[in-house]
Design a protein around this motif. Sequence first.
Motif, PDB file in Angstrom:
ATOM      1  N   LYS A   9      38.484  29.733  34.949  1.00  0.00           N
ATOM      2  CA  LYS A   9      39.881  29.722  34.570  1.00  0.00           C
ATOM      3  C   LYS A   9      40.016  30.265  33.155  1.00  0.00           C
ATOM      4  CE  LYS A   9      41.053  25.903  37.634  1.00  0.00           C
ATOM      5  NZ  LYS A   9      41.637  24.560  37.763  1.00  0.00           N
ATOM      6  N   LEU A  10      40.673  31.404  33.044  1.00  0.00           N
ATOM      7  CA  LEU A  10      40.805  32.071  31.757  1.00  0.00           C
ATOM      8  C   LEU A  10      42.186  32.696  31.684  1.00  0.00           C
ATOM      9  CD1 LEU A  10      39.418  33.008  29.131  1.00  0.00           C
ATOM     10  CD2 LEU A  10      38.701  35.055  30.371  1.00  0.00           C
ATOM     11  N   ALA A  11      42.997  32.225  30.730  1.00  0.00           N
ATOM     12  CA  ALA A  11      44.343  32.771  30.540  1.00  0.00           C
ATOM     13  C   ALA A  11      45.130  32.764  31.841  1.00  0.00           C
ATOM     14  CB  ALA A  11      44.261  34.187  29.992  1.00  0.00           C
ATOM     15  N   GLY A  12      44.988  31.683  32.601  1.00  0.00           N
ATOM     16  CA  GLY A  12      45.764  31.526  33.819  1.00  0.00           C
ATOM     17  C   GLY A  12      45.224  32.295  35.008  1.00  0.00           C
ATOM     18  N   GLN A  13      44.079  32.991  34.846  1.00  0.00           N
ATOM     19  CA  GLN A  13      43.517  33.747  35.942  1.00  0.00           C
ATOM     20  C   GLN A  13      42.191  33.132  36.373  1.00  0.00           C
ATOM     21  OE1 GLN A  13      43.345  37.967  35.376  1.00  0.00           O
ATOM     22  NE2 GLN A  13      45.253  38.031  34.227  1.00  0.00           N
ATOM     23  N   HIS A  14      41.715  33.565  37.527  1.00  0.00           N
ATOM     24  CA  HIS A  14      40.439  33.095  38.048  1.00  0.00           C
ATOM     25  C   HIS A  14      39.524  34.301  38.180  1.00  0.00           C
ATOM     26  CE1 HIS A  14      42.006  29.067  39.024  1.00  0.00           C
ATOM     27  NE2 HIS A  14      43.123  29.720  39.205  1.00  0.00           N
ATOM     28  N   ILE A  15      38.435  34.314  37.429  1.00  0.00           N
ATOM     29  CA  ILE A  15      37.563  35.468  37.373  1.00  0.00           C
ATOM     30  C   ILE A  15      36.294  35.180  38.171  1.00  0.00           C
ATOM     31  CG2 ILE A  15      36.314  37.044  35.872  1.00  0.00           C
ATOM     32  CD1 ILE A  15      38.237  36.240  33.635  1.00  0.00           C
ATOM     33  N   PRO A  16      36.063  35.885  39.273  1.00  0.00           N
ATOM     34  CA  PRO A  16      34.893  35.612  40.098  1.00  0.00           C
ATOM     35  C   PRO A  16      33.614  36.162  39.485  1.00  0.00           C
ATOM     36  CG  PRO A  16      36.194  37.350  41.077  1.00  0.00           C
ATOM     37  CD  PRO A  16      36.935  36.899  39.856  1.00  0.00           C
ATOM     38  N   VAL A  17      32.499  35.726  40.018  1.00  0.00           N
ATOM     39  CA  VAL A  17      31.202  36.135  39.512  1.00  0.00           C
ATOM     40  C   VAL A  17      31.018  37.646  39.679  1.00  0.00           C
ATOM     41  CG1 VAL A  17      29.950  35.772  41.681  1.00  0.00           C
ATOM     42  CG2 VAL A  17      28.752  35.526  39.517  1.00  0.00           C
ATOM     43  N   LEU A  18      30.326  38.257  38.695  1.00  0.00           N
ATOM     44  CA  LEU A  18      29.991  39.676  38.726  1.00  0.00           C
ATOM     45  C   LEU A  18      31.227  40.557  38.926  1.00  0.00           C
ATOM     46  CD1 LEU A  18      26.723  39.456  40.868  1.00  0.00           C
ATOM     47  CD2 LEU A  18      26.851  40.282  38.516  1.00  0.00           C
ATOM     48  N   ALA A  24      33.073  48.072  39.400  1.00  0.00           N
ATOM     49  CA  ALA A  24      32.362  49.326  39.150  1.00  0.00           C
ATOM     50  C   ALA A  24      31.759  49.884  40.432  1.00  0.00           C
ATOM     51  CB  ALA A  24      31.274  49.111  38.099  1.00  0.00           C
ATOM     52  N   ALA A  25      31.230  49.005  41.272  1.00  0.00           N
ATOM     53  CA  ALA A  25      30.633  49.451  42.530  1.00  0.00           C
ATOM     54  C   ALA A  25      31.684  49.966  43.503  1.00  0.00           C
ATOM     55  CB  ALA A  25      29.850  48.298  43.167  1.00  0.00           C
ATOM     56  N   MET A  26      32.893  49.388  43.467  1.00  0.00           N
ATOM     57  CA  MET A  26      33.975  49.829  44.342  1.00  0.00           C
ATOM     58  C   MET A  26      34.535  51.183  43.932  1.00  0.00           C
ATOM     59  SD  MET A  26      34.288  47.668  46.746  1.00  0.00           S
ATOM     60  CE  MET A  26      35.855  48.104  47.465  1.00  0.00           C
ATOM     61  N   ARG A  27      34.459  51.519  42.634  1.00  0.00           N
ATOM     62  CA  ARG A  27      34.964  52.795  42.119  1.00  0.00           C
ATOM     63  C   ARG A  27      36.434  53.013  42.511  1.00  0.00           C
ATOM     64  NH1 ARG A  27      29.972  56.404  44.461  1.00  0.00           N
ATOM     65  NH2 ARG A  27      28.268  55.224  43.479  1.00  0.00           N
ATOM     66  N   PRO A  28      37.341  52.133  42.125  1.00  0.00           N
ATOM     67  CA  PRO A  28      38.748  52.263  42.530  1.00  0.00           C
ATOM     68  C   PRO A  28      39.334  53.611  42.125  1.00  0.00           C
ATOM     69  CG  PRO A  28      38.346  50.137  41.497  1.00  0.00           C
ATOM     70  CD  PRO A  28      37.133  50.962  41.248  1.00  0.00           C
ATOM     71  N   ALA A  29      40.101  54.218  43.038  1.00  0.00           N
ATOM     72  CA  ALA A  29      40.734  55.508  42.793  1.00  0.00           C
ATOM     73  C   ALA A  29      42.136  55.500  43.379  1.00  0.00           C
ATOM     74  CB  ALA A  29      39.912  56.638  43.411  1.00  0.00           C
ATOM     75  N   PRO A  30      43.053  56.239  42.790  1.00  0.00           N
ATOM     76  CA  PRO A  30      44.437  56.270  43.287  1.00  0.00           C
ATOM     77  C   PRO A  30      44.503  56.694  44.756  1.00  0.00           C
ATOM     78  CG  PRO A  30      44.290  57.311  41.135  1.00  0.00           C
ATOM     79  CD  PRO A  30      42.884  57.069  41.588  1.00  0.00           C
ATOM     80  N   GLY A  31      45.352  55.994  45.512  1.00  0.00           N
ATOM     81  CA  GLY A  31      45.578  56.342  46.905  1.00  0.00           C
ATOM     82  C   GLY A  31      44.572  55.775  47.881  1.00  0.00           C
ATOM     83  N   ARG A  46      42.899  41.430  42.402  1.00  0.00           N
ATOM     84  CA  ARG A  46      43.683  41.737  41.203  1.00  0.00           C
ATOM     85  C   ARG A  46      42.960  42.760  40.326  1.00  0.00           C
ATOM     86  NH1 ARG A  46      47.701  39.873  38.156  1.00  0.00           N
ATOM     87  NH2 ARG A  46      48.127  38.128  39.569  1.00  0.00           N
ATOM     88  N   ALA A  47      41.667  42.577  40.128  1.00  0.00           N
ATOM     89  CA  ALA A  47      40.916  43.484  39.251  1.00  0.00           C
ATOM     90  C   ALA A  47      40.936  44.912  39.779  1.00  0.00           C
ATOM     91  CB  ALA A  47      39.485  42.983  39.103  1.00  0.00           C
ATOM     92  N   VAL A  48      40.785  45.084  41.078  1.00  0.00           N
ATOM     93  CA  VAL A  48      40.795  46.429  41.658  1.00  0.00           C
ATOM     94  C   VAL A  48      42.192  47.028  41.585  1.00  0.00           C
ATOM     95  CG1 VAL A  48      40.478  47.736  43.786  1.00  0.00           C
ATOM     96  CG2 VAL A  48      38.798  46.003  43.135  1.00  0.00           C
ATOM     97  N   LEU A  49      43.214  46.224  41.890  1.00  0.00           N
ATOM     98  CA  LEU A  49      44.592  46.722  41.824  1.00  0.00           C
ATOM     99  C   LEU A  49      44.971  47.147  40.409  1.00  0.00           C
ATOM    100  CD1 LEU A  49      46.293  44.100  44.159  1.00  0.00           C
ATOM    101  CD2 LEU A  49      46.228  46.569  44.559  1.00  0.00           C
ATOM    102  N   GLU A  50      44.446  46.455  39.414  1.00  0.00           N
ATOM    103  CA  GLU A  50      44.742  46.796  38.027  1.00  0.00           C
ATOM    104  C   GLU A  50      43.926  47.997  37.542  1.00  0.00           C
ATOM    105  OE1 GLU A  50      44.069  43.144  35.950  1.00  0.00           O
ATOM    106  OE2 GLU A  50      46.086  42.370  36.350  1.00  0.00           O
ATOM    107  N   SER A  51      42.885  48.355  38.299  1.00  0.00           N
ATOM    108  CA  SER A  51      42.011  49.453  37.882  1.00  0.00           C
ATOM    109  C   SER A  51      42.503  50.812  38.351  1.00  0.00           C
ATOM    110  CB  SER A  51      40.584  49.225  38.420  1.00  0.00           C
ATOM    111  OG  SER A  51      40.034  48.039  37.884  1.00  0.00           O
ATOM    112  N   ALA A  52      43.312  50.848  39.411  1.00  0.00           N
ATOM    113  CA  ALA A  52      43.784  52.127  39.952  1.00  0.00           C
ATOM    114  C   ALA A  52      45.017  51.883  40.814  1.00  0.00           C
ATOM    115  CB  ALA A  52      42.687  52.792  40.783  1.00  0.00           C
ATOM    116  N   ASP A  53      45.782  52.938  41.046  1.00  0.00           N
ATOM    117  CA  ASP A  53      46.983  52.866  41.881  1.00  0.00           C
ATOM    118  C   ASP A  53      46.559  52.938  43.346  1.00  0.00           C
ATOM    119  OD1 ASP A  53      49.541  52.835  42.850  1.00  0.00           O
ATOM    120  OD2 ASP A  53      49.986  54.920  42.306  1.00  0.00           O
ATOM    121  N   CYS A  54      45.923  51.866  43.807  1.00  0.00           N
ATOM    122  CA  CYS A  54      45.343  51.829  45.147  1.00  0.00           C
ATOM    123  C   CYS A  54      46.000  50.723  45.975  1.00  0.00           C
ATOM    124  CB  CYS A  54      43.838  51.590  45.047  1.00  0.00           C
ATOM    125  SG  CYS A  54      43.409  50.078  44.154  1.00  0.00           S
ATOM    126  N   HIS A  55      45.489  50.497  47.165  1.00  0.00           N
ATOM    127  CA  HIS A  55      46.018  49.483  48.084  1.00  0.00           C
ATOM    128  C   HIS A  55      44.896  48.522  48.460  1.00  0.00           C
ATOM    129  CE1 HIS A  55      48.345  48.635  52.120  1.00  0.00           C
ATOM    130  NE2 HIS A  55      48.101  47.550  51.422  1.00  0.00           N
TER     131      HIS A  55
END
Length: 333
Positions: A9-18, A24-31, A46-55
């Motif tokens: 629990k950090l700043a109201g969010q829940h941060i999972p392990v690794l 980085a392994a997912m390599r989020p990209a727009p679209g 949340r982390a992936v959605l914030e990293s790129a304009d993806c779905h």
Amino acid sequence: MSAPRFEQKLAGQHIPVLMNEVVAAMRPAPGEIYVDGTFGAGGYSRAVLESADCHIVAIDRDPQAIERADDLSTEFGERFTILSGCFGDMDRLLAAADLGPVDGVMLDIGVSSFQLDDAERGFSFQEDGPLDMRMSADGESAADVVNTYDETDLADIIYQFGEERKSRRIAAAIVRRREDQPFERTLDLAQLVESVVGRPPVKKGRKAVHPATRTFQALRIHVNDELGELKRGLAAAEIVLKPNGRLVVVSFHSLEDRLVKSFMAERSGHVPAASRHVPMHDQQKAPPSFHLEKRGVTKPSAEEEAQNPRARSAKLRVAIRTDAPAMKEVFHA
């Protein structure tokens, strides 16, 4: 030993392990479209959605996790979809929702901190609660198992899924006790197991593991068919991933990691010739459906482990989908 997913629990969010390593392994990209097969608290989504304009297409069988998805639905709108169900059925769930194929699948295997910390869910004996352990809140509970299964089956479950050497003694004690009074509460069962196993000696600088931990792990895995679900989920990911799509899996104990490692080795053509599961003539019939950029595992940093001891057993494995058809052979580990 099994450990719950790291959700600090950090700043109201829940941060999972690794988390950084998974993103980085997912390599989020727009679209692009990614599946979060074990939504939980939504940290990876949340982390992936914030990293790129993806779905993100999130999946969870826990009704409480589905409720927690409302915040992401509100915040990210059409970029986020939540599906109720098991990640082992992701190919059918995606098809029914007219979604896919996808560019990545991430799986965080095991019980979440939300489930573990809620005494009423019955996953833990840190506080007393009903002996439940059902992730989906329906079907057979842990109480049903300990109160109705015969001694041999109980011993097998505790040994195979908990790797508990005293499984037969524990099962015999459970059967004797339930004749007088059925088990209904977590602390009741934990105390019974402790009376059989005893407290281990405390090693300097290390916290002692409660003697009931392995038995509770075994019951939870059995009640939720977690290893069967993992096998089905890996095979389903193979079906839904596009060429160059990423399969990213975080596991927490040897039973899980062994399955993930075996699947990735088999599907990438790295199965040893001596494998008793997949004969060489079967391996040669189809080209590899995955390739491995790294054959080892990624583990949490010392800093992350220091912040959260629950992360210490985590292992991250990654496989990249080829353009070969999904293998028809059933995965056996």
